[in-house]
Design an enzyme around this catalytic site. Structure first.
Site, PDB file in Angstrom:
ATOM      1  N   TYR A  26     -22.093  26.389  35.413  1.00 31.45           N
ATOM      2  CA  TYR A  26     -21.559  25.830  33.986  1.00 31.45           C
ATOM      3  C   TYR A  26     -19.987  25.819  34.451  1.00 31.45           C
ATOM      4  O   TYR A  26     -19.533  24.802  34.047  1.00 31.45           O
ATOM      5  CB  TYR A  26     -21.535  27.203  33.369  1.00 31.45           C
ATOM      6  CG  TYR A  26     -20.776  27.407  31.872  1.00 31.45           C
ATOM      7  CD1 TYR A  26     -21.035  26.449  31.126  1.00 31.45           C
ATOM      8  CD2 TYR A  26     -19.629  28.066  31.786  1.00 31.45           C
ATOM      9  CE1 TYR A  26     -20.133  26.298  29.903  1.00 31.45           C
ATOM     10  CE2 TYR A  26     -18.800  28.009  30.772  1.00 31.45           C
ATOM     11  CZ  TYR A  26     -19.121  27.274  29.704  1.00 31.45           C
ATOM     12  OH  TYR A  26     -18.420  27.110  28.522  1.00 31.45           O
ATOM     13  N   GLU A  83     -25.372  34.849  22.673  1.00 30.02           N
ATOM     14  CA  GLU A  83     -24.370  35.547  22.092  1.00 30.02           C
ATOM     15  C   GLU A  83     -23.465  35.953  23.526  1.00 30.02           C
ATOM     16  O   GLU A  83     -23.742  36.171  24.343  1.00 30.02           O
ATOM     17  CB  GLU A  83     -24.535  36.497  21.163  1.00 30.02           C
ATOM     18  CG  GLU A  83     -25.454  37.765  21.619  1.00 30.02           C
ATOM     19  CD  GLU A  83     -26.808  37.298  21.757  1.00 30.02           C
ATOM     20  OE1 GLU A  83     -27.350  36.279  21.826  1.00 30.02           O
ATOM     21  OE2 GLU A  83     -27.568  38.315  21.866  1.00 30.02           O
TER      22      GLU A  83
HETATM   23  P1  NAD Z   1     -21.557  26.491  20.575  1.00 25.50           P
HETATM   24  O1  NAD Z   1     -22.748  26.716  21.593  1.00 25.50           O
HETATM   25  O2  NAD Z   1     -21.228  27.348  19.550  1.00 25.50           O
HETATM   26  O3  NAD Z   1     -21.107  25.263  20.481  1.00 25.50           O
HETATM   27  C1  NAD Z   1     -21.525  24.209  21.221  1.00 25.50           C
HETATM   28  C2  NAD Z   1     -22.231  23.228  20.534  1.00 25.50           C
HETATM   29  O4  NAD Z   1     -22.771  22.011  21.389  1.00 25.50           O
HETATM   30  C3  NAD Z   1     -23.645  23.655  19.784  1.00 25.50           C
HETATM   31  O5  NAD Z   1     -23.687  23.484  18.232  1.00 25.50           O
HETATM   32  C4  NAD Z   1     -24.916  22.812  20.520  1.00 25.50           C
HETATM   33  O6  NAD Z   1     -25.776  22.566  19.368  1.00 25.50           O
HETATM   34  C5  NAD Z   1     -23.980  21.304  20.695  1.00 25.50           C
HETATM   35  N1  NAD Z   1     -25.009  20.876  21.684  1.00 25.50           N
HETATM   36  C6  NAD Z   1     -25.471  21.213  23.002  1.00 25.50           C
HETATM   37  N2  NAD Z   1     -26.270  20.406  23.511  1.00 25.50           N
HETATM   38  C7  NAD Z   1     -25.875  19.313  22.704  1.00 25.50           C
HETATM   39  C8  NAD Z   1     -26.655  18.032  22.908  1.00 25.50           C
HETATM   40  N3  NAD Z   1     -27.349  17.708  24.077  1.00 25.50           N
HETATM   41  N4  NAD Z   1     -26.151  17.203  21.710  1.00 25.50           N
HETATM   42  C9  NAD Z   1     -25.280  17.386  21.045  1.00 25.50           C
HETATM   43  N5  NAD Z   1     -24.730  18.536  20.902  1.00 25.50           N
HETATM   44  C10 NAD Z   1     -25.210  19.382  21.681  1.00 25.50           C
HETATM   45  O7  NAD Z   1     -20.224  26.966  21.785  1.00 25.50           O
HETATM   46  P2  NAD Z   1     -18.586  27.101  21.394  1.00 25.50           P
HETATM   47  O8  NAD Z   1     -18.306  28.525  21.497  1.00 25.50           O
HETATM   48  O9  NAD Z   1     -18.382  26.431  20.088  1.00 25.50           O
HETATM   49  O10 NAD Z   1     -17.998  26.329  22.388  1.00 25.50           O
HETATM   50  C11 NAD Z   1     -17.507  24.909  22.198  1.00 25.50           C
HETATM   51  C12 NAD Z   1     -17.007  24.389  23.549  1.00 25.50           C
HETATM   52  O11 NAD Z   1     -16.034  25.384  24.084  1.00 25.50           O
HETATM   53  C13 NAD Z   1     -17.983  24.248  24.619  1.00 25.50           C
HETATM   54  O12 NAD Z   1     -17.829  23.128  25.349  1.00 25.50           O
HETATM   55  C14 NAD Z   1     -17.938  25.534  25.480  1.00 25.50           C
HETATM   56  O13 NAD Z   1     -18.255  25.449  26.939  1.00 25.50           O
HETATM   57  C15 NAD Z   1     -16.259  25.728  25.675  1.00 25.50           C
HETATM   58  N6  NAD Z   1     -15.903  27.021  25.936  1.00 25.50           N
HETATM   59  C16 NAD Z   1     -16.106  27.839  24.873  1.00 25.50           C
HETATM   60  C17 NAD Z   1     -15.761  29.085  25.132  1.00 25.50           C
HETATM   61  C18 NAD Z   1     -16.074  30.481  24.060  1.00 25.50           C
HETATM   62  O14 NAD Z   1     -15.558  31.622  24.551  1.00 25.50           O
HETATM   63  N7  NAD Z   1     -16.570  30.087  22.939  1.00 25.50           N
HETATM   64  C19 NAD Z   1     -15.090  29.771  26.457  1.00 25.50           C
HETATM   65  C20 NAD Z   1     -14.925  28.690  27.302  1.00 25.50           C
HETATM   66  C21 NAD Z   1     -15.220  27.276  26.838  1.00 25.50           C
END
Ligand code: NAD
Length: 328
Positions: free
Chosen positions: A148, A190
């Site tokens: 990742y 989660e």
């Molecule tokens: P999340 O999993 O709730 O949202 C990611 C979304 O991407 C999901 O709704 C999923 O359905 C969508 N997705 C996955 N594969 C897909 C595809 N093939 N086509 C279209 N959509 C697709 O995660 P989040 O917490 O909202 O994270 C948002 C971004 O921030 C991500 O890139 C994540 O890596 C990054 N991030 C989040 C955190 C955190 O603490 N939440 C930390 C570091 C980085």
């Protein structure tokens, strides 16, 4: 004046859904794209396209006519998911990001924000619980713990090269553990704050005080509330800063302390049962020096306040689901 047109990828997910709400408040025309609809609330996006962004043509459809791309789509989850699906994560996220950037270029989108992660930082700087906060420059020499993090780092570089070679105006944000209501709280993807809120709500309902914690619970992190995350994203997009930048809180606590704070909010004295489980790096914190300098701002909502709002929402979810008795 015509509204700016923003594409939010991952608009069905936790941060993307909150971001759509903020961009609508700010007067944008918003196109949300995700493989799934938002789980807990209707979207406010002007258009919502259910598309798989691993597929090249879908990215052309998504980017068509847009002024900005906010690239949040990713196959991701908490440590339980990230540590067990390396190939799937690297494959899916590489496809999504390679296609999203190239489609934005071909469609003439001028500006793109990419959501990277603290998971890009090298494992060798995160081996103790009392680690020094991570500065942006610490990313190299690279040694992320998981696929990742490697994929996030490669896409950071892709943004840099699209900026240098094609003149695309890119932003790269490294999130440190974002949490809040309307995020995944069960099912295996989660993250720790939501998982602990769920476990404590379930224990409270069952008049039990014991919850399971992965590892000895001494592993440390910092946690940032969703409203601060969204404010930071908007400020970064408005700024002229194009290099990677941390976005998170810089108050480092252990998972045991996190469980105690949530227990205090729930009114439950938590008994911790430590079990074998994926823990991730031993310690991690955000150095916010650059964030303060560049944005003249830093996250403001306290952990206690953010967890209070999050616990309340997750407790409602737990109480309204019939599956409750199967949770531990
Ligand atoms: P999340 O999993 O709730 O949202 C990611 C979304 O991407 C999901 O709704 C999923 O359905 C969508 N997705 C996955 N594969 C897909 C595809 N093939 N086509 C279209 N959509 C697709 O995660 P989040 O917490 O909202 O994270 C948002 C971004 O921030 C991500 O890139 C994540 O890596 C990054 N991030 C989040 C955190 C955190 O603490 N939440 C930390 C570091 C980085």
């Amino acid at each position: 004046m015509t509204a700016r047109r923003a594409l939010v990828t991952g608009a069905g997910g936790f941060i993307g859904h909150h971001l759509v709400n903020r961009l609508k408040d700010d007067g944008y025309f918003v196109r949300g794209v995700d493989i799934k609809l938002p789980q807990f609330q209707d979207t406010r996006a002007d258009e919502f396209l259910q598309l798989d962004l691993r597929v090249w043509e879908n990215n052309l459809t998504a980017a068509d006519g847009m002024d900005e791309v906010w690239a949040l789509a990713a196959d991701m989850g908490g440590m339980g998911f990230i540590s067990a699906h390396h190939a799937e994560i690297l494959h899916n996220n590489a496809l999504i990001n390679l296609h999203t950037l190239e489609a934005a270029r071909q469609k003439g989108v001028g500006k793109l924000l990419y959501t990277s992660s603290a998971c890009i930082y090298p494992e060798y700087l995160q081996e103790g619980t009392d680690v020094a906060p991570l500065k942006e420059a610490d990313a190299y020499p690279a040694q992320p713990q998981d696929a990742y993090g490697w994929e996030k780092l490669v896409t950071e570089r892709l943004c840099m090269h699209y900026r240098q070679d094609y003149g695309m105006d890119t932003r790269i944000v490294r999130f440190h553990n974002i949490f809040g209501p309307l995020g995944t709280w069960d099912g295996g993807r989660e993250k720790a704050p939501a998982a602990l809120c769920r476990k404590i709500a379930v224990a409270k309902r069952a008049a039990n005080s014991e919850i399971e914690i992965w590892g000895d619970g001494e592993q440390t992190r910092s946690f940032c509330y969703i409203d601060d995350c969204i404010t930071g994203l908007v400020l970064l997009m408005q700024s002229a800063w194009q290099e990677p930048i941390n976005l998170g809180q810089d108050r480092m606590i252990s998972i045991n302390e996190l469980a105690d704070i949530i227990g205090g909010i729930a009114g439950l004295e938590v008994a911790k049962k430590h079990v074998v489980g994926p823990e991730g790096v031993r310690g991690r914190n955000s150095d916010n020096t650059l964030l303060r300098e560049v944005l003249n701002w830093e996250p403001k909502i306290s952990l206690e306040e953010g967890l209070g709002r999050t616990y309340e929402w997750i407790e409602q979810q737990v109480l309204s689901t019939e599956k409750v008795m199967s949770y531990t």
